[in-house]
Design a protein around this motif. Structure first.
Motif, PDB file in Angstrom:
ATOM      1  N   TRP A  47      -8.443  -3.330 -14.511  1.00 42.15           N
ATOM      2  CA  TRP A  47      -7.699  -2.329 -13.713  1.00 42.15           C
ATOM      3  C   TRP A  47      -6.286  -2.136 -14.255  1.00 42.15           C
ATOM      4  O   TRP A  47      -5.746  -1.036 -14.194  1.00 42.15           O
ATOM      5  CB  TRP A  47      -7.665  -2.757 -12.237  1.00 42.15           C
ATOM      6  N   PRO A  50     -10.249  -1.488  -4.709  1.00 39.99           N
ATOM      7  CA  PRO A  50      -9.601  -0.185  -4.944  1.00 39.99           C
ATOM      8  C   PRO A  50      -8.108  -0.220  -4.633  1.00 39.99           C
ATOM      9  O   PRO A  50      -7.318   0.456  -5.302  1.00 39.99           O
ATOM     10  CB  PRO A  50     -10.352   0.748  -3.975  1.00 39.99           C
ATOM     11  N   GLY A  51      -7.711  -1.007  -3.649  1.00 41.60           N
ATOM     12  CA  GLY A  51      -6.294  -1.136  -3.316  1.00 41.60           C
ATOM     13  C   GLY A  51      -5.516  -1.787  -4.450  1.00 41.60           C
ATOM     14  O   GLY A  51      -4.380  -1.390  -4.740  1.00 41.60           O
ATOM     15  N   ARG A  96      -1.779   1.087 -10.778  1.00 41.21           N
ATOM     16  CA  ARG A  96      -1.351   2.405 -11.299  1.00 41.21           C
ATOM     17  C   ARG A  96       0.084   2.686 -10.877  1.00 41.21           C
ATOM     18  O   ARG A  96       0.894   3.188 -11.664  1.00 41.21           O
ATOM     19  CB  ARG A  96      -2.278   3.515 -10.771  1.00 41.21           C
ATOM     20  N   ARG A  97       0.425   2.346  -9.616  1.00 38.77           N
ATOM     21  CA  ARG A  97       1.792   2.611  -9.140  1.00 38.77           C
ATOM     22  C   ARG A  97       2.796   1.667  -9.796  1.00 38.77           C
ATOM     23  O   ARG A  97       3.940   2.050 -10.044  1.00 38.77           O
ATOM     24  CB  ARG A  97       1.830   2.521  -7.604  1.00 38.77           C
ATOM     25  N   GLU A 106       0.825  -1.211   0.000  1.00 36.07           N
ATOM     26  CA  GLU A 106       0.000   0.000   0.000  1.00 36.07           C
ATOM     27  C   GLU A 106       0.857   1.259   0.000  1.00 36.07           C
ATOM     28  O   GLU A 106       0.353   2.360  -0.223  1.00 36.07           O
ATOM     29  CB  GLU A 106      -0.914   0.025   1.243  1.00 36.07           C
ATOM     30  N   ASP A 133      -5.245   0.775  -7.311  1.00 29.72           N
ATOM     31  CA  ASP A 133      -4.242   1.786  -6.966  1.00 29.72           C
ATOM     32  C   ASP A 133      -2.832   1.209  -7.128  1.00 29.72           C
ATOM     33  O   ASP A 133      -1.938   1.874  -7.677  1.00 29.72           O
ATOM     34  CB  ASP A 133      -4.469   2.248  -5.515  1.00 29.72           C
TER      35      ASP A 133
END
Ligand SMILES: C[S@@+](CC[C@H](N)C(=O)[O-])C[C@H]1O[C@@H](n2cnc3c(N)ncnc32)[C@H](O)[C@@H]1O
Length: 196
Positions: A170, A117-118, A124-125, A94, A121
């Motif tokens: 995603w 959602p984690g 994306r990173r 995270e 995210d």
């Protein structure tokens, strides 16, 4: 929030009992890391005792590998089996990822501990630390289309898998050319390539 921690001494017995497809998943992850793209620097997310890192380094013996895991106990086991120049860091998925660029980001059986959602995210990173022609290979427990394909029971708290289709979407949302590379019941390998 659960305080479950993996025990490196019993980890392989746990996998044999709860994830019978574990060896096939690791092999499929290794296979998905191969191709025309050069692999000189690898990031392994959720390194654990080092099984996935070992599999991937067998395919890319010249590559440098950075591994991240939130369990120092698991990483101390990985330090015993991985080459000495492998860079293993205690950290959470995270939190900000190690600085790229990486040619390959790989993860097996760790990302399903994040919620939807984690995961989005994280993807994306991951995309942001991939270098030119970089690839993300994600092997994990997924929610299968057919509930009869559930092999590994999940608690919905520590284990929060998503469908392979959602995760491919995603990855695409993160700017990767994404596809399902392998699937067997509730295990899947998804690949996202950074477009040229
Ligand atoms: C099932 S093991 C997988 C290890 C290895 N990749 C393999 O396939 O054998 C999951 C690992 O992910 C780590 N992990 C779980 N959630 C994490 C998080 N949010 N951040 C960092 N590491 C995490 C655990 O400590 C554990 O070592």
């Amino acid at each position: 929030v659960t305080d479950f921690q993996f025990d490196p001494e019993t980890y392989m017995d746990l996998m044999a009992e709860e994830v019978p497809g574990y060896p096939r998943l690791q092999a499929a992850v290794g296979q998905a890391t191969t191709g025309e793209r050069p692999v000189r620097r690898i990031l392994d997310l959720g390194t654990g005792t080092g099984v996935t890192a070992t599999t991937v380094l067998e395919r890319h013996p010249e590559a440098a590998l950075v591994g991240v895991d939130d369990s120092e106990a698991m990483l101390s086991h990985a330090r015993q089996v991985l080459p000495g120049d492998v860079d293993l860091r205690v950290g959470r998925l995270e939190d900000p990822l190690p600085t790229g660029p990486f040619d390959l980001v790989v993860s097996a059986l760790a990302v399903h501990h994040l919620d939807g959602p984690g995961k989005a995210d994280l993807f994306r990173r991951v995309a942001a630390v991939l270098g030119p022609q970089g690839r993300f290979v994600l092997g994990d427990l997924v929610v299968p289309d057919d509930p009869a394909d559930v092999v590994t029971e999940v608690d919905g708290e520590f284990d929060t898998p998503s469908s392979a289709a959602d995760q491919v979407r995603w990855m695409a949302d993160a700017g990767l050319a994404a596809r399902l590379a392998w699937a067997d019941k509730d295990l899947a390998v998804m690949v996202g390539d950074l477009p040229p």
